[in-house]
Write a protein that holds these residues in place. Structure first.
Motif, PDB file in Angstrom:
ATOM      1  N   MET A 163     -17.077  -3.212 -20.524  1.00  6.21           N
ATOM      2  CA  MET A 163     -16.902  -2.577 -21.831  1.00  6.21           C
ATOM      3  C   MET A 163     -18.131  -2.826 -22.697  1.00  6.21           C
ATOM      4  N   SER A 171     -18.475  10.883 -17.038  1.00  5.50           N
ATOM      5  CA  SER A 171     -18.463  10.997 -18.491  1.00  5.50           C
ATOM      6  C   SER A 171     -18.308  12.444 -18.946  1.00  5.50           C
ATOM      7  N   ARG A 190     -19.680   5.304 -12.806  1.00  3.80           N
ATOM      8  CA  ARG A 190     -19.039   4.484 -11.779  1.00  3.80           C
ATOM      9  C   ARG A 190     -20.097   4.029 -10.784  1.00  3.80           C
ATOM     10  N   SER A 250     -18.858   7.789 -23.122  1.00  3.87           N
ATOM     11  CA  SER A 250     -17.427   7.947 -22.845  1.00  3.87           C
ATOM     12  C   SER A 250     -16.759   6.593 -22.609  1.00  3.87           C
ATOM     13  N   ARG A 251     -15.436   6.599 -22.721  1.00  2.00           N
ATOM     14  CA  ARG A 251     -14.685   5.355 -22.462  1.00  2.00           C
ATOM     15  C   ARG A 251     -15.056   4.823 -21.083  1.00  2.00           C
ATOM     16  N   GLY A 252     -14.965   5.671 -20.074  1.00  2.00           N
ATOM     17  CA  GLY A 252     -15.499   5.375 -18.749  1.00  2.00           C
ATOM     18  C   GLY A 252     -16.654   6.320 -18.509  1.00  2.00           C
ATOM     19  N   ALA A 273     -15.169   1.768 -23.241  1.00  2.00           N
ATOM     20  CA  ALA A 273     -13.964   0.940 -23.078  1.00  2.00           C
ATOM     21  C   ALA A 273     -13.192   1.457 -21.876  1.00  2.00           C
ATOM     22  N   PRO A 274     -13.656   1.152 -20.645  1.00  4.37           N
ATOM     23  CA  PRO A 274     -13.025   1.706 -19.445  1.00  4.37           C
ATOM     24  C   PRO A 274     -11.550   1.311 -19.328  1.00  4.37           C
ATOM     25  N   GLU A 275     -10.749   2.250 -18.880  1.00  2.00           N
ATOM     26  CA  GLU A 275      -9.341   1.966 -18.657  1.00  2.00           C
ATOM     27  C   GLU A 275      -9.171   1.160 -17.377  1.00  2.00           C
ATOM     28  N   GLY A 276      -8.262   0.196 -17.405  1.00  2.11           N
ATOM     29  CA  GLY A 276      -7.960  -0.590 -16.216  1.00  2.11           C
ATOM     30  C   GLY A 276      -9.052  -1.569 -15.836  1.00  2.11           C
TER      31      GLY A 276
END
Length: 381
Positions: A275, A308, A294, A289-291, A268-271
């Motif tokens: 997802m 991560s 990249r 990890s959430r993010g 669930a990446p921030e910004g």
């Protein structure tokens, strides 16, 4: 019922795009809404677009398959649609998720030719055969017809071939290599974005140059399909790479990475970002990890950077041999070769969309899941 129908229209909106990199088929919305035999309902219904999108998902065996919808302006005031439907189409137009043109002409076929996409239509398009000879090719025109488990797509010509991942025509590739600017101040496709007096101005999503729709060609010149004005060449368009998320053999989502827009993939990446949480097992959700990774495009090279806690795997050439697997630790970056696959967890992969011809699933999730039976047959009068 109004709330339930609105939820369906929101789900349909998530499958609409004018981004050349992501679209999987082209439709004429004014045609689709009149397929009364799909649901036995009233003369025109926006819900039929959802039925056709579902049919496309089943046809290509892929989740979240997006379509490029062209809308003749007259549909925005069509009395066969409800006032709510007309408002929704106007919002879609204002947000740039559909393309509205004064007259349809052969714009649907032009978009399909430039982007290399199939057209979901019941017409054989004979009147355009001289200008668009490819309409006679197998699998380029697919018709939505009633089927035992819901609408299915059948080929107007050929045997129902599954459309390949889109490849622009040579002219389309040239047009998509440039950013175009419309001299009309209120052009939301090739300008600064939208009419400031529109009731939806606060909700407008500004179209990034990389996601610009393909220009129309008139007398060989790139032209705005909405305003009919010649477009100005505003320079090179950022390069783009289309990737797919594949989880346990199922393609769940396609997304684009461009030189000016890296993308983070994770639980669930921030910004923003891609997802994955809704598709993960409990164990995968704990590991990823959430993010997590990249993805970026620089100088024509696609790179993966681990962001991560537990590391990211790279499988060169898509190898299944664990001895070939390369592990990236925090902040490490690797350039990805054409067939390399990024592994976030066992069975959770990201790679170039061309690696996986079909999605590997026969029953993808439906955009019509929220539609009550009566809403399909007796959509608000």
């Amino acid at each position: 019922m109004r709330f339930e129908v609105s939820k369906v229209l929101d789900a349909i909106e998530a499958r609409l795009t004018t981004d050349p990199a992501l679209a999987r088929a082209v439709v004429d919305l004014s045609e689709i809404v009149r397929y009364a035999d799909l649901d036995g309902g009233r003369p025109a219904s926006m819900l039929r677009l959802g039925l056709v999108i579902d049919a496309l998902g089943r046809h290509v065996s892929e989740e979240n398959v997006p379509v490029y919808a062209v809308v003749p302006r007259g549909l925005l005031s069509d009395a066969d649609l409800t006032s709510n439907e007309r408002m929704v189409v106007r919002r879609w137009a204002d947000d740039g998720v559909v393309e509205v043109v004064p007259q349809l002409d052969d714009r649907v076929l032009e978009v399909a030719e430039l982007l290399g996409l199939p057209v979901l239509t019941r017409t054989r398009a004979e009147q355009f055969r001289d200008r668009r000879p490819w309409v006679e090719e197998p699998g380029r025109l697919l018709a939505a017809v009633p089927g035992a488990g819901g609408p299915v797509l059948v080929a107007r010509i050929g045997r129902g071939e599954v459309p390949a991942v889109a490849e622009p025509s040579p002219m389309g590739a040239k047009l998509l290599a440039r950013v175009w600017s419309c001299p009309e101040a209120n052009c939301n496709a090739y300008g600064s974005g939208g009419d400031p007096d529109s009731p939806f101005a606060d909700m407008r999503k500004t179209t990034a140059p990389v996601a610009q729709p393909p220009p129309s060609l008139r007398s060989g010149a790139p032209t705005c399909p909405v305003h009919g004005t010649r477009l100005r060449d505003a320079g090179p368009r950022p390069a783009v790479e289309v990737l797919s998320v594949r989880i346990d053999g199922v393609v769940r989502q396609r997304f684009a990475v461009s030189t000016d827009k890296p993308v983070v993939v994770g639980r669930a990446p921030e910004g923003g970002g891609v997802m994955l949480g809704q598709w993960l097992t409990d164990d995968a959700r704990k590991w990823i990890s959430r993010g997590h990774v990249r993805l970026a495009l620089n100088g024509g090279e696609l790179t993966a950077q681990d962001v991560s806690t537990n590391g990211t795997g790279i499988r060169p050439g898509g190898s299944l041999d664990d001895d070939d697997r390369i592990t990236l630790n925090r902040d490490e970056t690797r350039t990805l070769a054409a067939n390399d696959v990024v592994e976030l967890y066992a069975g959770v992969n990201v790679g170039r969309a061309k690696l996986w011809a079909t999605g590997g699933v026969t029953q993808p999730s439906s955009v019509m899941a929220e539609a009550p039976t009566m809403a399909i047959r007796k959509f608000e009068r």
